[in-house]
Write a protein that holds these residues in place. Sequence first.
Motif, PDB file in Angstrom:
ATOM      1  N   TYR A 159       0.831  -1.216   0.000  1.00  0.00           N
ATOM      2  CA  TYR A 159       0.000   0.000   0.000  1.00  0.00           C
ATOM      3  C   TYR A 159       0.861   1.259   0.000  1.00  0.00           C
ATOM      4  CZ  TYR A 159      -4.661  -1.812  -0.247  1.00  0.00           C
ATOM      5  OH  TYR A 159      -5.818  -2.377  -0.738  1.00  0.00           O
ATOM      6  N   TYR A 160       1.920   1.270   0.823  1.00  0.00           N
ATOM      7  CA  TYR A 160       2.790   2.441   0.864  1.00  0.00           C
ATOM      8  C   TYR A 160       3.478   2.650  -0.494  1.00  0.00           C
ATOM      9  CZ  TYR A 160       6.187   5.899   2.292  1.00  0.00           C
ATOM     10  OH  TYR A 160       6.932   7.051   2.380  1.00  0.00           O
ATOM     11  N   ARG A 161       3.899   1.528  -1.120  1.00  0.00           N
ATOM     12  CA  ARG A 161       4.583   1.654  -2.421  1.00  0.00           C
ATOM     13  C   ARG A 161       3.616   2.141  -3.500  1.00  0.00           C
ATOM     14  NH1 ARG A 161       9.199   0.648  -4.806  1.00  0.00           N
ATOM     15  NH2 ARG A 161       9.226   0.045  -7.026  1.00  0.00           N
ATOM     16  N   ALA A 162       2.399   1.633  -3.472  1.00  0.00           N
ATOM     17  CA  ALA A 162       1.390   2.088  -4.449  1.00  0.00           C
ATOM     18  C   ALA A 162       1.131   3.582  -4.274  1.00  0.00           C
ATOM     19  CB  ALA A 162       0.093   1.308  -4.261  1.00  0.00           C
ATOM     20  N   LEU A 163       0.996   4.013  -3.015  1.00  0.00           N
ATOM     21  CA  LEU A 163       0.684   5.427  -2.728  1.00  0.00           C
ATOM     22  C   LEU A 163       1.819   6.346  -3.163  1.00  0.00           C
ATOM     23  CD1 LEU A 163      -1.368   7.368  -1.360  1.00  0.00           C
ATOM     24  CD2 LEU A 163      -0.138   6.971   0.795  1.00  0.00           C
ATOM     25  N   THR A 164       3.062   5.910  -2.963  1.00  0.00           N
ATOM     26  CA  THR A 164       4.207   6.801  -3.174  1.00  0.00           C
ATOM     27  C   THR A 164       4.882   6.635  -4.530  1.00  0.00           C
ATOM     28  OG1 THR A 164       5.634   5.173  -2.084  1.00  0.00           O
ATOM     29  CG2 THR A 164       4.740   6.947  -0.705  1.00  0.00           C
ATOM     30  N   VAL A 165       4.623   5.533  -5.222  1.00  0.00           N
ATOM     31  CA  VAL A 165       5.311   5.293  -6.498  1.00  0.00           C
ATOM     32  C   VAL A 165       4.358   5.275  -7.686  1.00  0.00           C
ATOM     33  CG1 VAL A 165       6.656   3.576  -7.809  1.00  0.00           C
ATOM     34  CG2 VAL A 165       7.202   4.003  -5.393  1.00  0.00           C
ATOM     35  N   TYR A 166       3.204   4.631  -7.566  1.00  0.00           N
ATOM     36  CA  TYR A 166       2.361   4.377  -8.740  1.00  0.00           C
ATOM     37  C   TYR A 166       1.109   5.243  -8.859  1.00  0.00           C
ATOM     38  CZ  TYR A 166       5.303   0.320  -9.684  1.00  0.00           C
ATOM     39  OH  TYR A 166       6.379  -0.503  -9.980  1.00  0.00           O
ATOM     40  N   LEU A 167       0.446   5.528  -7.758  1.00  0.00           N
ATOM     41  CA  LEU A 167      -0.806   6.283  -7.855  1.00  0.00           C
ATOM     42  C   LEU A 167      -0.538   7.742  -8.220  1.00  0.00           C
ATOM     43  CD1 LEU A 167      -2.775   4.758  -4.847  1.00  0.00           C
ATOM     44  CD2 LEU A 167      -3.304   4.488  -7.282  1.00  0.00           C
ATOM     45  N   THR A 168      -1.501   8.315  -8.989  1.00  0.00           N
ATOM     46  CA  THR A 168      -1.382   9.732  -9.358  1.00  0.00           C
ATOM     47  C   THR A 168      -2.668  10.455  -8.949  1.00  0.00           C
ATOM     48  OG1 THR A 168      -2.439   9.493 -11.520  1.00  0.00           O
ATOM     49  CG2 THR A 168      -0.061   9.037 -11.402  1.00  0.00           C
ATOM     50  N   SER A 169      -2.743  11.737  -9.225  1.00  0.00           N
ATOM     51  CA  SER A 169      -3.869  12.540  -8.725  1.00  0.00           C
ATOM     52  C   SER A 169      -5.211  12.071  -9.301  1.00  0.00           C
ATOM     53  CB  SER A 169      -3.636  14.012  -9.050  1.00  0.00           C
ATOM     54  OG  SER A 169      -3.469  14.163 -10.445  1.00  0.00           O
ATOM     55  N   SER A 170      -5.182  11.510 -10.504  1.00  0.00           N
ATOM     56  CA  SER A 170      -6.460  11.151 -11.142  1.00  0.00           C
ATOM     57  C   SER A 170      -6.719   9.642 -11.148  1.00  0.00           C
ATOM     58  CB  SER A 170      -6.467  11.663 -12.579  1.00  0.00           C
ATOM     59  OG  SER A 170      -5.368  11.078 -13.286  1.00  0.00           O
ATOM     60  N   SER A 171      -5.938   8.904 -10.388  1.00  0.00           N
ATOM     61  CA  SER A 171      -6.125   7.442 -10.351  1.00  0.00           C
ATOM     62  C   SER A 171      -7.543   7.075  -9.925  1.00  0.00           C
ATOM     63  CB  SER A 171      -5.122   6.807  -9.383  1.00  0.00           C
ATOM     64  OG  SER A 171      -3.793   6.957  -9.853  1.00  0.00           O
ATOM     65  N   ASP A 172      -8.132   6.100 -10.645  1.00  0.00           N
ATOM     66  CA  ASP A 172      -9.455   5.602 -10.240  1.00  0.00           C
ATOM     67  C   ASP A 172      -9.285   4.202  -9.629  1.00  0.00           C
ATOM     68  OD1 ASP A 172     -10.506   4.782 -13.669  1.00  0.00           O
ATOM     69  OD2 ASP A 172      -9.082   3.794 -12.325  1.00  0.00           O
ATOM     70  N   PHE A 173     -10.381   3.509  -9.336  1.00  0.00           N
ATOM     71  CA  PHE A 173     -10.288   2.219  -8.649  1.00  0.00           C
ATOM     72  C   PHE A 173      -9.492   1.202  -9.468  1.00  0.00           C
ATOM     73  CE2 PHE A 173     -14.490   2.636  -5.972  1.00  0.00           C
ATOM     74  CZ  PHE A 173     -13.935   3.721  -5.287  1.00  0.00           C
TER      75      PHE A 173
ATOM     76  N   ALA B  92      -1.949  -0.417  -9.640  1.00  0.00           N
ATOM     77  CA  ALA B  92      -0.847   0.120  -8.821  1.00  0.00           C
ATOM     78  C   ALA B  92      -0.444  -0.870  -7.736  1.00  0.00           C
ATOM     79  CB  ALA B  92      -1.255   1.450  -8.202  1.00  0.00           C
ATOM     80  N   LEU B  93      -1.450  -1.479  -7.128  1.00  0.00           N
ATOM     81  CA  LEU B  93      -1.174  -2.439  -6.055  1.00  0.00           C
ATOM     82  C   LEU B  93      -0.569  -3.728  -6.610  1.00  0.00           C
ATOM     83  CD1 LEU B  93      -4.360  -1.601  -4.068  1.00  0.00           C
ATOM     84  CD2 LEU B  93      -2.043  -1.525  -3.085  1.00  0.00           C
ATOM     85  N   LEU B  94      -1.007  -4.123  -7.803  1.00  0.00           N
ATOM     86  CA  LEU B  94      -0.417  -5.313  -8.429  1.00  0.00           C
ATOM     87  C   LEU B  94       1.038  -5.037  -8.820  1.00  0.00           C
ATOM     88  CD1 LEU B  94      -3.429  -6.652 -10.512  1.00  0.00           C
ATOM     89  CD2 LEU B  94      -2.287  -7.792  -8.579  1.00  0.00           C
ATOM     90  N   SER B  95       1.307  -3.850  -9.354  1.00  0.00           N
ATOM     91  CA  SER B  95       2.697  -3.501  -9.691  1.00  0.00           C
ATOM     92  C   SER B  95       3.572  -3.488  -8.444  1.00  0.00           C
ATOM     93  CB  SER B  95       2.756  -2.131 -10.370  1.00  0.00           C
ATOM     94  OG  SER B  95       2.055  -2.168 -11.596  1.00  0.00           O
ATOM     95  N   SER B  96       3.033  -2.908  -7.384  1.00  0.00           N
ATOM     96  CA  SER B  96       3.785  -2.844  -6.119  1.00  0.00           C
ATOM     97  C   SER B  96       4.055  -4.241  -5.573  1.00  0.00           C
ATOM     98  CB  SER B  96       3.009  -2.026  -5.083  1.00  0.00           C
ATOM     99  OG  SER B  96       2.774  -0.720  -5.569  1.00  0.00           O
ATOM    100  N   THR B  97       3.037  -5.107  -5.662  1.00  0.00           N
ATOM    101  CA  THR B  97       3.199  -6.485  -5.189  1.00  0.00           C
ATOM    102  C   THR B  97       4.266  -7.208  -5.997  1.00  0.00           C
ATOM    103  OG1 THR B  97       0.857  -6.509  -4.581  1.00  0.00           O
ATOM    104  CG2 THR B  97       1.972  -8.644  -4.694  1.00  0.00           C
ATOM    105  N   ALA B  98       4.207  -7.038  -7.326  1.00  0.00           N
ATOM    106  CA  ALA B  98       5.201  -7.676  -8.199  1.00  0.00           C
ATOM    107  C   ALA B  98       6.605  -7.186  -7.860  1.00  0.00           C
ATOM    108  CB  ALA B  98       4.871  -7.391  -9.650  1.00  0.00           C
ATOM    109  N   ASP B  99       6.737  -5.875  -7.661  1.00  0.00           N
ATOM    110  CA  ASP B  99       8.049  -5.299  -7.316  1.00  0.00           C
ATOM    111  C   ASP B  99       8.612  -5.921  -6.047  1.00  0.00           C
ATOM    112  OD1 ASP B  99       7.684  -3.560  -9.449  1.00  0.00           O
ATOM    113  OD2 ASP B  99       7.109  -1.847  -8.177  1.00  0.00           O
ATOM    114  N   LEU B 100       7.737  -6.078  -5.066  1.00  0.00           N
ATOM    115  CA  LEU B 100       8.200  -6.481  -3.731  1.00  0.00           C
ATOM    116  C   LEU B 100       8.227  -7.990  -3.546  1.00  0.00           C
ATOM    117  CD1 LEU B 100       6.248  -3.802  -1.644  1.00  0.00           C
ATOM    118  CD2 LEU B 100       8.722  -3.849  -2.017  1.00  0.00           C
ATOM    119  N   TYR B 101       7.277  -8.703  -4.124  1.00  0.00           N
ATOM    120  CA  TYR B 101       7.125 -10.130  -3.820  1.00  0.00           C
ATOM    121  C   TYR B 101       7.015 -11.028  -5.041  1.00  0.00           C
ATOM    122  CZ  TYR B 101       6.057  -7.803   0.574  1.00  0.00           C
ATOM    123  OH  TYR B 101       6.110  -6.979   1.675  1.00  0.00           O
TER     124      TYR B 101
END
Length: 302
Positions: free
Chosen positions: A254-268, A274-283
């Motif tokens: 969640y922290y990685r998605a918030l700080t690396v992938y999400l932008t001002s206009s991100s929708d659900f 963003a969360l899948l990218s963050s998960t892939a990056d980390l795990y």
Amino acid sequence: VTHGATSGYGYGVLGDYKTLNTYYYNGWYYLYDVTKPMNGVIETRDANNGTTQGGYSVDSNNAFTSSGQAADVDAHKYAGIVYDYYYNTHNRNSFDNAGSTIISTVHYSTNYNNAFWNGNQMVYGDGDGTTFIALSGALDVVAHELTHAVTERTAGLIYQDQSGALNESMSDVFGYFVEPNDYLMGEDVYTPGISGDALRSISDPTAYGQPDHMNDYYYTSSDNGGVHTNSGIPNKAAYNTIVSIGKTKAEKIYYRALTVYLTSSSDFSDARAALLSSTADLYGYGTEYTAVENAWDAVGVY
Ligand SMILES: O=C(O)[C@H](CCc1ccccc1)CC1(C(=O)N[C@@H](Cc2c[nH]c3ccccc23)C(=O)O)CCCC1
Ligand SMILES: [Ca+2]
Ligand SMILES: [Zn+2]
């Protein structure tokens, strides 16, 4: 010693004893915490039922034990706990990652049943004693408000419609990460006369009138497009993720998605990605990745 850091104590909104990082200067003790790394400072102010920023919360003997000081005690203590969470868990130095002073004002207005981040600081009402008691008395509320500041300085999720509901969800979800003893938001200060209820639940958003599936998205013009209602959908997805991969991994993605992938206009849907990218990056693309896919499938967001 003419001035410097001191250790005081006080009683919080729920009457609980707690130690406080205070500061002595010229005969007065201030709720001014200079113990954080990299000069991060936490200061607490008292609006005295007005609507200004108020002056510093002070005490003559470093014992913040009067009933009028309880809201000040908790705002100060809990802001420090949230600072520590972001620093220790995510290596983030204050909301801007640059050690900016965290300012809280309590006793805002009269019978004010709410709290907010005003773009510069946190502000807490006392509640009317029936719907709420002083809102700084809940650690998850303090974490919710300070997370708005983090979101503002990172993804910058626009506070409207789906990006706004995501903004809200990030604050509720980090409210859980900071206070993981329940999946409820605001339970410690909400309806003192009723036990077991809360403002919101991330495990069952529908318990408090929020949707937990895209089929039930609430289209409205009020509340910035229902940001406090539609947050139930990403909140439920977060709950699903926490239950399947655990808090330690969930808070990292969640922290990685918030700080690396999400932008001002991100929708659900962007949040899912963003969360899948963050998960892939980390795990990688293993069980954690599948769990996040399933978490968002279950709320109808692809
Ligand atoms: O930070 C936020 O999202 C909320 C900020 C609300 C606000 C916004 C702008 C100006 C003043 C107040 C405050 C919280 C909140 O979720 N408020 C909701 C629920 C709520 C609290 N008090 C209320 C009184 C009446 C109606 C709704 C409410 C809201 O404002 O919708 C967060 C945690 C607890 C209070
Ligand atoms: Ca809670
Ligand atoms: Zn919020």
